[in-house]
Design a protein around this motif. Sequence first.
Motif, PDB file in Angstrom:
ATOM      1  N   ARG A  35       6.132  -5.488 -18.108  1.00 48.49           N
ATOM      2  CA  ARG A  35       5.166  -6.038 -18.904  1.00 48.49           C
ATOM      3  C   ARG A  35       4.212  -7.080 -18.610  1.00 48.49           C
ATOM      4  NH1 ARG A  35       9.593  -5.658 -22.904  1.00 48.49           N
ATOM      5  NH2 ARG A  35       9.646  -3.428 -23.440  1.00 48.49           N
ATOM      6  N   ALA A  36       4.865  -8.071 -17.642  1.00 48.60           N
ATOM      7  CA  ALA A  36       4.127  -9.137 -17.122  1.00 48.60           C
ATOM      8  C   ALA A  36       2.980  -8.657 -16.315  1.00 48.60           C
ATOM      9  CB  ALA A  36       5.095 -10.040 -16.186  1.00 48.60           C
ATOM     10  N   VAL A  37       3.170  -7.746 -15.509  1.00 41.94           N
ATOM     11  CA  VAL A  37       2.100  -7.088 -14.596  1.00 41.94           C
ATOM     12  C   VAL A  37       0.955  -6.616 -15.340  1.00 41.94           C
ATOM     13  CG1 VAL A  37       1.518  -5.445 -12.826  1.00 41.94           C
ATOM     14  CG2 VAL A  37       3.615  -6.644 -12.613  1.00 41.94           C
ATOM     15  N   ARG A  38       1.259  -5.884 -16.665  1.00 36.32           N
ATOM     16  CA  ARG A  38       0.461  -5.261 -17.278  1.00 36.32           C
ATOM     17  C   ARG A  38      -0.589  -6.358 -18.003  1.00 36.32           C
ATOM     18  NH1 ARG A  38       0.208  -1.099 -14.848  1.00 36.32           N
ATOM     19  NH2 ARG A  38       1.274   0.751 -15.461  1.00 36.32           N
ATOM     20  N   THR A  39       0.198  -7.448 -18.479  1.00 35.18           N
ATOM     21  CA  THR A  39      -0.311  -8.489 -19.502  1.00 35.18           C
ATOM     22  C   THR A  39      -1.017  -9.661 -18.637  1.00 35.18           C
ATOM     23  OG1 THR A  39       1.538  -9.657 -19.940  1.00 35.18           O
ATOM     24  CG2 THR A  39       0.900  -7.878 -21.130  1.00 35.18           C
ATOM     25  N   ALA A  40      -0.151 -10.073 -17.519  1.00 37.33           N
ATOM     26  CA  ALA A  40      -0.469 -11.110 -16.783  1.00 37.33           C
ATOM     27  C   ALA A  40      -0.377 -11.022 -15.333  1.00 37.33           C
ATOM     28  CB  ALA A  40       0.445 -12.416 -17.159  1.00 37.33           C
ATOM     29  N   ALA A  41       0.655 -11.093 -14.455  1.00 39.41           N
ATOM     30  CA  ALA A  41       0.574 -10.730 -13.236  1.00 39.41           C
ATOM     31  C   ALA A  41       2.035 -10.702 -12.647  1.00 39.41           C
ATOM     32  CB  ALA A  41      -0.213 -11.801 -12.660  1.00 39.41           C
ATOM     33  N   GLY A  42       2.266 -10.029 -11.638  1.00 41.32           N
ATOM     34  CA  GLY A  42       3.604 -10.085 -10.984  1.00 41.32           C
ATOM     35  C   GLY A  42       3.239 -10.002  -9.515  1.00 41.32           C
ATOM     36  N   LEU A  43       4.319 -10.711  -8.858  1.00 43.99           N
ATOM     37  CA  LEU A  43       4.160 -10.858  -7.450  1.00 43.99           C
ATOM     38  C   LEU A  43       5.212 -10.031  -6.682  1.00 43.99           C
ATOM     39  CD1 LEU A  43       3.028 -12.440  -4.893  1.00 43.99           C
ATOM     40  CD2 LEU A  43       4.546 -14.122  -5.370  1.00 43.99           C
ATOM     41  N   PHE A  44       5.102  -9.065  -5.927  1.00 46.46           N
ATOM     42  CA  PHE A  44       6.130  -8.311  -5.386  1.00 46.46           C
ATOM     43  C   PHE A  44       6.305  -8.599  -3.714  1.00 46.46           C
ATOM     44  CE2 PHE A  44       3.978  -6.036  -8.808  1.00 46.46           C
ATOM     45  CZ  PHE A  44       4.976  -5.405  -9.287  1.00 46.46           C
ATOM     46  N   ASP A  45       7.437  -8.534  -3.213  1.00 51.47           N
ATOM     47  CA  ASP A  45       7.530  -8.289  -1.705  1.00 51.47           C
ATOM     48  C   ASP A  45       7.727  -6.964  -1.222  1.00 51.47           C
ATOM     49  OD1 ASP A  45       8.196  -8.973   0.717  1.00 51.47           O
ATOM     50  OD2 ASP A  45      10.398  -9.191   0.494  1.00 51.47           O
ATOM     51  N   VAL A  46       6.476  -6.539  -0.634  1.00 51.64           N
ATOM     52  CA  VAL A  46       6.606  -5.317  -0.219  1.00 51.64           C
ATOM     53  C   VAL A  46       6.490  -5.165   1.618  1.00 51.64           C
ATOM     54  CG1 VAL A  46       5.854  -4.205  -2.231  1.00 51.64           C
ATOM     55  CG2 VAL A  46       4.091  -5.199  -0.668  1.00 51.64           C
ATOM     56  N   SER A  47       7.071  -6.294   2.109  1.00 52.73           N
ATOM     57  CA  SER A  47       7.104  -6.316   3.520  1.00 52.73           C
ATOM     58  C   SER A  47       7.820  -5.181   4.171  1.00 52.73           C
ATOM     59  CB  SER A  47       7.754  -7.754   3.791  1.00 52.73           C
ATOM     60  OG  SER A  47       7.372  -8.642   3.169  1.00 52.73           O
ATOM     61  N   HIS A  48       8.550  -4.620   3.388  1.00 52.86           N
ATOM     62  CA  HIS A  48       9.264  -3.220   4.196  1.00 52.86           C
ATOM     63  C   HIS A  48       8.332  -2.321   4.629  1.00 52.86           C
ATOM     64  CE1 HIS A  48       8.440  -2.225  -0.200  1.00 52.86           C
ATOM     65  NE2 HIS A  48       9.077  -1.096   0.013  1.00 52.86           N
ATOM     66  N   MET A  49       6.962  -2.365   3.950  1.00 52.83           N
ATOM     67  CA  MET A  49       5.975  -1.341   4.444  1.00 52.83           C
ATOM     68  C   MET A  49       5.621  -1.386   5.815  1.00 52.83           C
ATOM     69  SD  MET A  49       5.315   0.008   1.197  1.00 52.83           S
ATOM     70  CE  MET A  49       3.639   0.964   1.505  1.00 52.83           C
ATOM     71  N   GLY A  50       5.455  -0.115   6.548  1.00 51.65           N
ATOM     72  CA  GLY A  50       4.992  -0.277   7.814  1.00 51.65           C
ATOM     73  C   GLY A  50       3.926  -0.355   8.167  1.00 51.65           C
ATOM     74  N   GLU A  51       3.404  -1.165   9.342  1.00 54.44           N
ATOM     75  CA  GLU A  51       1.986  -1.264   9.701  1.00 54.44           C
ATOM     76  C   GLU A  51       1.721  -0.725  11.070  1.00 54.44           C
ATOM     77  OE1 GLU A  51       3.720  -3.971   8.407  1.00 54.44           O
ATOM     78  OE2 GLU A  51       2.868  -4.283   6.402  1.00 54.44           O
ATOM     79  N   PHE A  52       0.774  -0.062  11.319  1.00 54.24           N
ATOM     80  CA  PHE A  52       0.139   0.118  12.767  1.00 54.24           C
ATOM     81  C   PHE A  52      -1.145  -0.301  12.611  1.00 54.24           C
ATOM     82  CE2 PHE A  52       2.644   4.429  11.649  1.00 54.24           C
ATOM     83  CZ  PHE A  52       4.154   3.732  11.876  1.00 54.24           C
ATOM     84  N   GLU A  53      -1.618  -0.785  13.845  1.00 55.94           N
ATOM     85  CA  GLU A  53      -2.729  -1.046  14.396  1.00 55.94           C
ATOM     86  C   GLU A  53      -3.531  -0.128  15.394  1.00 55.94           C
ATOM     87  OE1 GLU A  53      -3.904  -5.273  14.750  1.00 55.94           O
ATOM     88  OE2 GLU A  53      -2.156  -5.656  13.818  1.00 55.94           O
ATOM     89  N   PHE A  54      -4.558   0.289  15.223  1.00 56.29           N
ATOM     90  CA  PHE A  54      -5.469   1.156  16.318  1.00 56.29           C
ATOM     91  C   PHE A  54      -6.619   0.245  16.595  1.00 56.29           C
ATOM     92  CE2 PHE A  54      -3.847   5.600  15.119  1.00 56.29           C
ATOM     93  CZ  PHE A  54      -2.710   5.271  14.040  1.00 56.29           C
ATOM     94  N   THR A  55      -6.923   0.339  17.968  1.00 54.13           N
ATOM     95  CA  THR A  55      -7.959  -0.494  18.458  1.00 54.13           C
ATOM     96  C   THR A  55      -8.535   0.463  19.616  1.00 54.13           C
ATOM     97  OG1 THR A  55      -6.343  -1.759  19.921  1.00 54.13           O
ATOM     98  CG2 THR A  55      -7.007  -2.898  17.962  1.00 54.13           C
ATOM     99  N   GLY A  56      -9.688  -0.130  19.889  1.00 52.27           N
ATOM    100  CA  GLY A  56     -10.298   0.518  21.251  1.00 52.27           C
ATOM    101  C   GLY A  56     -11.544   1.434  20.470  1.00 52.27           C
ATOM    102  N   PRO A  57     -12.465   1.672  21.395  1.00 51.63           N
ATOM    103  CA  PRO A  57     -13.506   2.655  21.203  1.00 51.63           C
ATOM    104  C   PRO A  57     -13.245   3.924  20.609  1.00 51.63           C
ATOM    105  CG  PRO A  57     -13.625   1.930  23.598  1.00 51.63           C
ATOM    106  CD  PRO A  57     -12.546   1.346  23.037  1.00 51.63           C
TER     107      PRO A  57
END
Lengths: 378, 128
Positions: free
Chosen positions: A42-64
């Motif tokens: 309900r806090a997220v629907r009416t005000a705000a919520g803070l989530f830790d989603v650091s478990h998500m994976g991140e890949f970077e793609f670089t170069g032409p």
Amino acid sequence: MSEGALRKTPLYEVHRQMGARMVPFGGWEMPVQYTSILEEHRAVRTAAGLFDVSHMGEFEFTGPGARALLQHLTANDVDKLSPGQAQYSMFLNERGGTIDDLIVYCLAEEHYLVVVNAANTEKDWAHVVRVAQRFADADVHNRSDAYALLALQGPRAQAILSRLTEADLANLRFYHVMPAEVAGISVRVARTGYTGEDGFELFVAPERAAALWQALLETGQGDGLRPAGLGARDTLRLEASMPLYGHELDEETTPIEAGLGRFVAREGDYIGADAIRRQRQEGVSKKLAMLEMRGRGIPRQGYPVQTAEGEEVGRVTSGSYAPWLEKNIAMAYVRPELAEPGQQLHVLIRGRPVEAITVRRPFYKRTRGANSRTTAAH
Amino acid sequence: MNVPADLFYTEEHEWVRLEGEVAVVGITDYAQHELGDVVYVELPQVGDHVTQSEPFGVVESVKAASDLFAPVSGEVIEINAALEDAPELVNNDPYGQGWMIKVRPSNWEAERANLLDAEAYRRLIEQE
């Protein structure tokens, strides 16, 4: 993945100190709730919520060649992306089945960030490396340990975040990303999320994650900001009819069947494109339906879905009490004609058929501006 | 964790309180805390018979459905209809307004030996 070797995010100790209940999720030990899933939702629907989603994976793609590689690897059209834009997309297999769903962020002309599901990070990375070998001029980097990720979600998110940054958040549109200083900490701010609300996701160096978390919570206190766990994240995404990998999406399910066709390019030679083209021509044999219970009982994953005549036509992929809608809802794969709104179906709850009706997607759509509905006393 | 001294308990975290000829049944403070927000309670009907250690209903939190096990055998003479609209009573007042069923015990003297007293139940939850 062995439960003995659960990974911890940079905020693990913070969660423990806040009294969060920790559970295994996708190989990580994550907060499922701090006080109450209902209150956090309900806090997220009416005000705000803070989530830790650091478990998500991140890949970077670089170069032409980074864009050409991503264009082949992902189902959405990367050519539509300019620097500062993001898009929802998927890795598909040759059969059009979904290896993972993800977000591609275009950070600069030859620099992309791809965020994938925690439980799929290893599998995805092996896939990316295998495909990248055939592409020149593109470098791929698994940067999952280089980023912590915080999600600030809800109608008050912009007001809260703007107190900690000079960045022009009002002009950061949905599915856009920019670098910013927040509470003196360098981050990338993206206007993305997984709750059906307005909000931001903040990519931050792991060693600064706790400071950023505390600054946001303190600043947002008067706005009703609360820390929120994976329990609320799951009920929020379900209300918003967003798929969760392993439930609505897997390697045997195409994004067309999942109702995500608008995120899948019609042209191009991305992996799975032939299968998708064929499915678009010939039609699908199953389609994701949105079920709203009419009778009493909560549909849960795995429960059979039947026609009124008692023919089994599918299984629930996700189901829950929906805290904001105050209804019991579910998603399930059924024959395409049964996924149309207005179909009378039954969910078998502990052997008892309970009436349900298919409804339009999404179950919940935010109205512009803050939610003003008053909830029953709780 | 609140474990009232005058109740009997099961290893599955139900409590029973004998009020004259009537046994009142609910789930413990520990159980409601472990479940989290209770959003649905499925109870038997008045007149049904429940059997000690057998499921008599289901309590559901946001995340999961859990069976309720009868601490005593007997006929259900009343159910807590308030839980239909206010399942959160199970969280807010597990030993009071959050009670679930009232049973006329059919074999109380023999069956009470299978139940835990408050001290034994407290030891049980400290181990979990």
